[in-house]
Design a protein around this motif. Structure first.
Motif, PDB file in Angstrom:
ATOM      1  N   ASN A 205       0.828  -1.205   0.000  1.00 36.05           N
ATOM      2  CA  ASN A 205       0.000   0.000   0.000  1.00 36.05           C
ATOM      3  C   ASN A 205       0.863   1.256   0.000  1.00 36.05           C
ATOM      4  OD1 ASN A 205      -2.675   1.366   0.343  1.00 36.05           O
ATOM      5  ND2 ASN A 205      -1.724   2.013   2.270  1.00 36.05           N
ATOM      6  N   ARG A 206       1.914   1.249   0.780  1.00 33.42           N
ATOM      7  CA  ARG A 206       2.797   2.423   0.815  1.00 33.42           C
ATOM      8  C   ARG A 206       3.493   2.607  -0.528  1.00 33.42           C
ATOM      9  NH1 ARG A 206       6.375   3.489   5.990  1.00 33.42           N
ATOM     10  NH2 ARG A 206       6.044   5.596   5.177  1.00 33.42           N
ATOM     11  N   LEU A 207       3.944   1.508  -1.132  1.00 28.87           N
ATOM     12  CA  LEU A 207       4.667   1.593  -2.401  1.00 28.87           C
ATOM     13  C   LEU A 207       3.739   1.936  -3.562  1.00 28.87           C
ATOM     14  CD1 LEU A 207       7.130  -1.420  -2.001  1.00 28.87           C
ATOM     15  CD2 LEU A 207       7.712   1.021  -1.966  1.00 28.87           C
ATOM     16  N   ALA A 208       2.444   1.750  -3.366  1.00 23.00           N
ATOM     17  CA  ALA A 208       1.485   2.140  -4.409  1.00 23.00           C
ATOM     18  C   ALA A 208       1.364   3.648  -4.517  1.00 23.00           C
ATOM     19  CB  ALA A 208       0.118   1.527  -4.106  1.00 23.00           C
ATOM     20  N   HIS A 209       1.789   4.350  -3.480  1.00 22.87           N
ATOM     21  CA  HIS A 209       1.663   5.809  -3.450  1.00 22.87           C
ATOM     22  C   HIS A 209       3.008   6.533  -3.536  1.00 22.87           C
ATOM     23  CE1 HIS A 209      -2.081   4.326  -1.570  1.00 22.87           C
ATOM     24  NE2 HIS A 209      -2.632   5.364  -2.165  1.00 22.87           N
ATOM     25  N   ALA A 210       4.100   5.798  -3.356  1.00 25.12           N
ATOM     26  CA  ALA A 210       5.424   6.425  -3.402  1.00 25.12           C
ATOM     27  C   ALA A 210       6.485   5.347  -3.577  1.00 25.12           C
ATOM     28  CB  ALA A 210       5.699   7.212  -2.124  1.00 25.12           C
ATOM     29  N   THR A 211       7.584   5.694  -4.224  1.00 26.07           N
ATOM     30  CA  THR A 211       8.706   4.763  -4.278  1.00 26.07           C
ATOM     31  C   THR A 211       9.403   4.758  -2.922  1.00 26.07           C
ATOM     32  OG1 THR A 211      10.290   6.437  -4.993  1.00 26.07           O
ATOM     33  CG2 THR A 211       9.047   5.280  -6.715  1.00 26.07           C
ATOM     34  N   GLU A 212      10.229   3.736  -2.707  1.00 26.25           N
ATOM     35  CA  GLU A 212      10.903   3.642  -1.405  1.00 26.25           C
ATOM     36  C   GLU A 212      11.753   4.877  -1.115  1.00 26.25           C
ATOM     37  OE1 GLU A 212      13.376   1.531  -4.513  1.00 26.25           O
ATOM     38  OE2 GLU A 212      11.267   1.492  -3.903  1.00 26.25           O
TER      39      GLU A 212
ATOM     40  N   ARG B  19       9.581  -4.289  -4.314  1.00 23.89           N
ATOM     41  CA  ARG B  19       8.872  -3.562  -5.374  1.00 23.89           C
ATOM     42  C   ARG B  19       9.160  -4.160  -6.739  1.00 23.89           C
ATOM     43  NH1 ARG B  19      10.696   0.432  -8.524  1.00 23.89           N
ATOM     44  NH2 ARG B  19      12.462   0.932  -7.142  1.00 23.89           N
ATOM     45  N   LEU B  20      10.385  -4.569  -6.976  1.00 24.55           N
ATOM     46  CA  LEU B  20      10.772  -5.087  -8.284  1.00 24.55           C
ATOM     47  C   LEU B  20      10.371  -6.542  -8.486  1.00 24.55           C
ATOM     48  CD1 LEU B  20      14.344  -3.513  -8.576  1.00 24.55           C
ATOM     49  CD2 LEU B  20      12.263  -2.769  -9.738  1.00 24.55           C
ATOM     50  N   GLU B  21      10.422  -7.343  -7.410  1.00 26.66           N
ATOM     51  CA  GLU B  21      10.199  -8.777  -7.545  1.00 26.66           C
ATOM     52  C   GLU B  21       8.872  -9.257  -6.969  1.00 26.66           C
ATOM     53  OE1 GLU B  21      13.571 -10.878  -5.998  1.00 26.66           O
ATOM     54  OE2 GLU B  21      15.021  -9.635  -7.114  1.00 26.66           O
ATOM     55  N   GLY B  22       8.247  -8.437  -6.118  1.00 28.58           N
ATOM     56  CA  GLY B  22       6.952  -8.799  -5.563  1.00 28.58           C
ATOM     57  C   GLY B  22       6.989  -9.700  -4.355  1.00 28.58           C
ATOM     58  N   SER B  23       8.176 -10.111  -3.930  1.00 32.22           N
ATOM     59  CA  SER B  23       8.301 -10.991  -2.757  1.00 32.22           C
ATOM     60  C   SER B  23       9.747 -10.986  -2.298  1.00 32.22           C
ATOM     61  CB  SER B  23       7.871 -12.425  -3.089  1.00 32.22           C
ATOM     62  OG  SER B  23       8.727 -12.984  -4.079  1.00 32.22           O
ATOM     63  N   LEU B  24       9.973 -11.574  -1.123  1.00 33.03           N
ATOM     64  CA  LEU B  24      11.320 -11.768  -0.597  1.00 33.03           C
ATOM     65  C   LEU B  24      11.546 -13.253  -0.383  1.00 33.03           C
ATOM     66  CD1 LEU B  24      11.528  -8.926   2.097  1.00 33.03           C
ATOM     67  CD2 LEU B  24      12.439  -8.883  -0.231  1.00 33.03           C
ATOM     68  N   PRO B  25      12.784 -13.736  -0.481  1.00 30.90           N
ATOM     69  CA  PRO B  25      13.041 -15.165  -0.288  1.00 30.90           C
ATOM     70  C   PRO B  25      12.814 -15.593   1.153  1.00 30.90           C
ATOM     71  CG  PRO B  25      15.103 -13.962  -0.475  1.00 30.90           C
ATOM     72  CD  PRO B  25      14.009 -12.989  -0.819  1.00 30.90           C
TER      73      PRO B  25
END
Length: 223
Positions: free
Chosen positions: A45-52, A87-93
């Protein structure tokens, strides 16, 4: 007392807010997926409104890294690096339930969260400027020497457990399948850092108890 800041670090960054937890009794059998889904939804939600890079928490760390002599994207604080990857990959390992929970918490709050295997630390962790004779072990097992003046986490054996402050943790004290006791440290520099680090730690404590009901938790704020 489990970790402390040198006077030179505190004088350079008087706005710093830091909170810690010592947790005893963890294993890798917990399932953090429900908590992680909730936390990553907040990050989404935060990244939908601003980049990191536009988040106030990250802006504050970028200013701090500039003070340390680094270009804004030369080295990224841990939370910025995680947010960018997410943001780039959609998930973390998935690495370990505790690490995965801390990473997801870092995403949600945009604040660095470090977690160390306490058995690999000799005495107290000091966040200080490097002398230049410390030893840092990478995740691949190679060793490096932090640059003189670089802010590091170091113990009494001159072993560096993190380089460039919140940028890069060491493989030496990383959480693994045998870890029983861990130290969690979170740090922030932005305007509402005091309230946000308190919220972060309280959130972590609640989830830790749900995942490991028998865990013993001690607040471990710095000296």
């Amino acid at each position: 007392m489990y970790y402390r800041y040198s006077p030179s670090v505190l004088s350079s960054f008087p706005q710093l807010q830091s909170r810690g937890l010592l947790i005893d009794g963890i294993d890798r059998n917990a399932d953090p997926n429900t908590a992680i889904s909730h936390l990553t939804a907040i990050a989404e939600n935060r990244l939908a409104h601003a980049t990191e890079g536009e988040l106030p928490e990250i802006k504050a760390w970028r200013r701090a890294f500039s003070v340390m002599g680094y270009k804004p994207t030369q080295y990224r604080c841990a939370s910025e690096a995680l947010l960018r990857r997410f943001r780039l990959e959609g998930s973390l390992p998935a690495l370990h339930p505790l690490v995965d929970l801390c990473n997801a918490t870092s995403l949600a709050f945009a604040i660095p969260v470090a977690v160390f295997d306490v058995e690999k630390i000799n005495s107290i962790l000091s966040i200080r400027h490097a002398v230049g004779n410390e030893i840092y072990e990478t995740f691949s097992g190679t060793t490096e020497s932090p640059e003189q003046g670089e802010i590091i986490y170091a113990d009494d054996d001159r072993r560096a457990h993190a380089r460039r402050w919140t940028n890069r943790q060491s493989g030496w004290s990383a959480i693994n399948s045998k870890t029983k006791t861990a130290l969690i440290v979170t740090e922030a520099l932005h305007e509402t850092a005091q309230q946000d680090t308190d919220k972060l730690i309280n959130s972590l404590m609640t989830t830790l108890i749900l995942l490991w009901p028998a865990v013993k938790i001690t607040r471990a704020n710095p000296a």
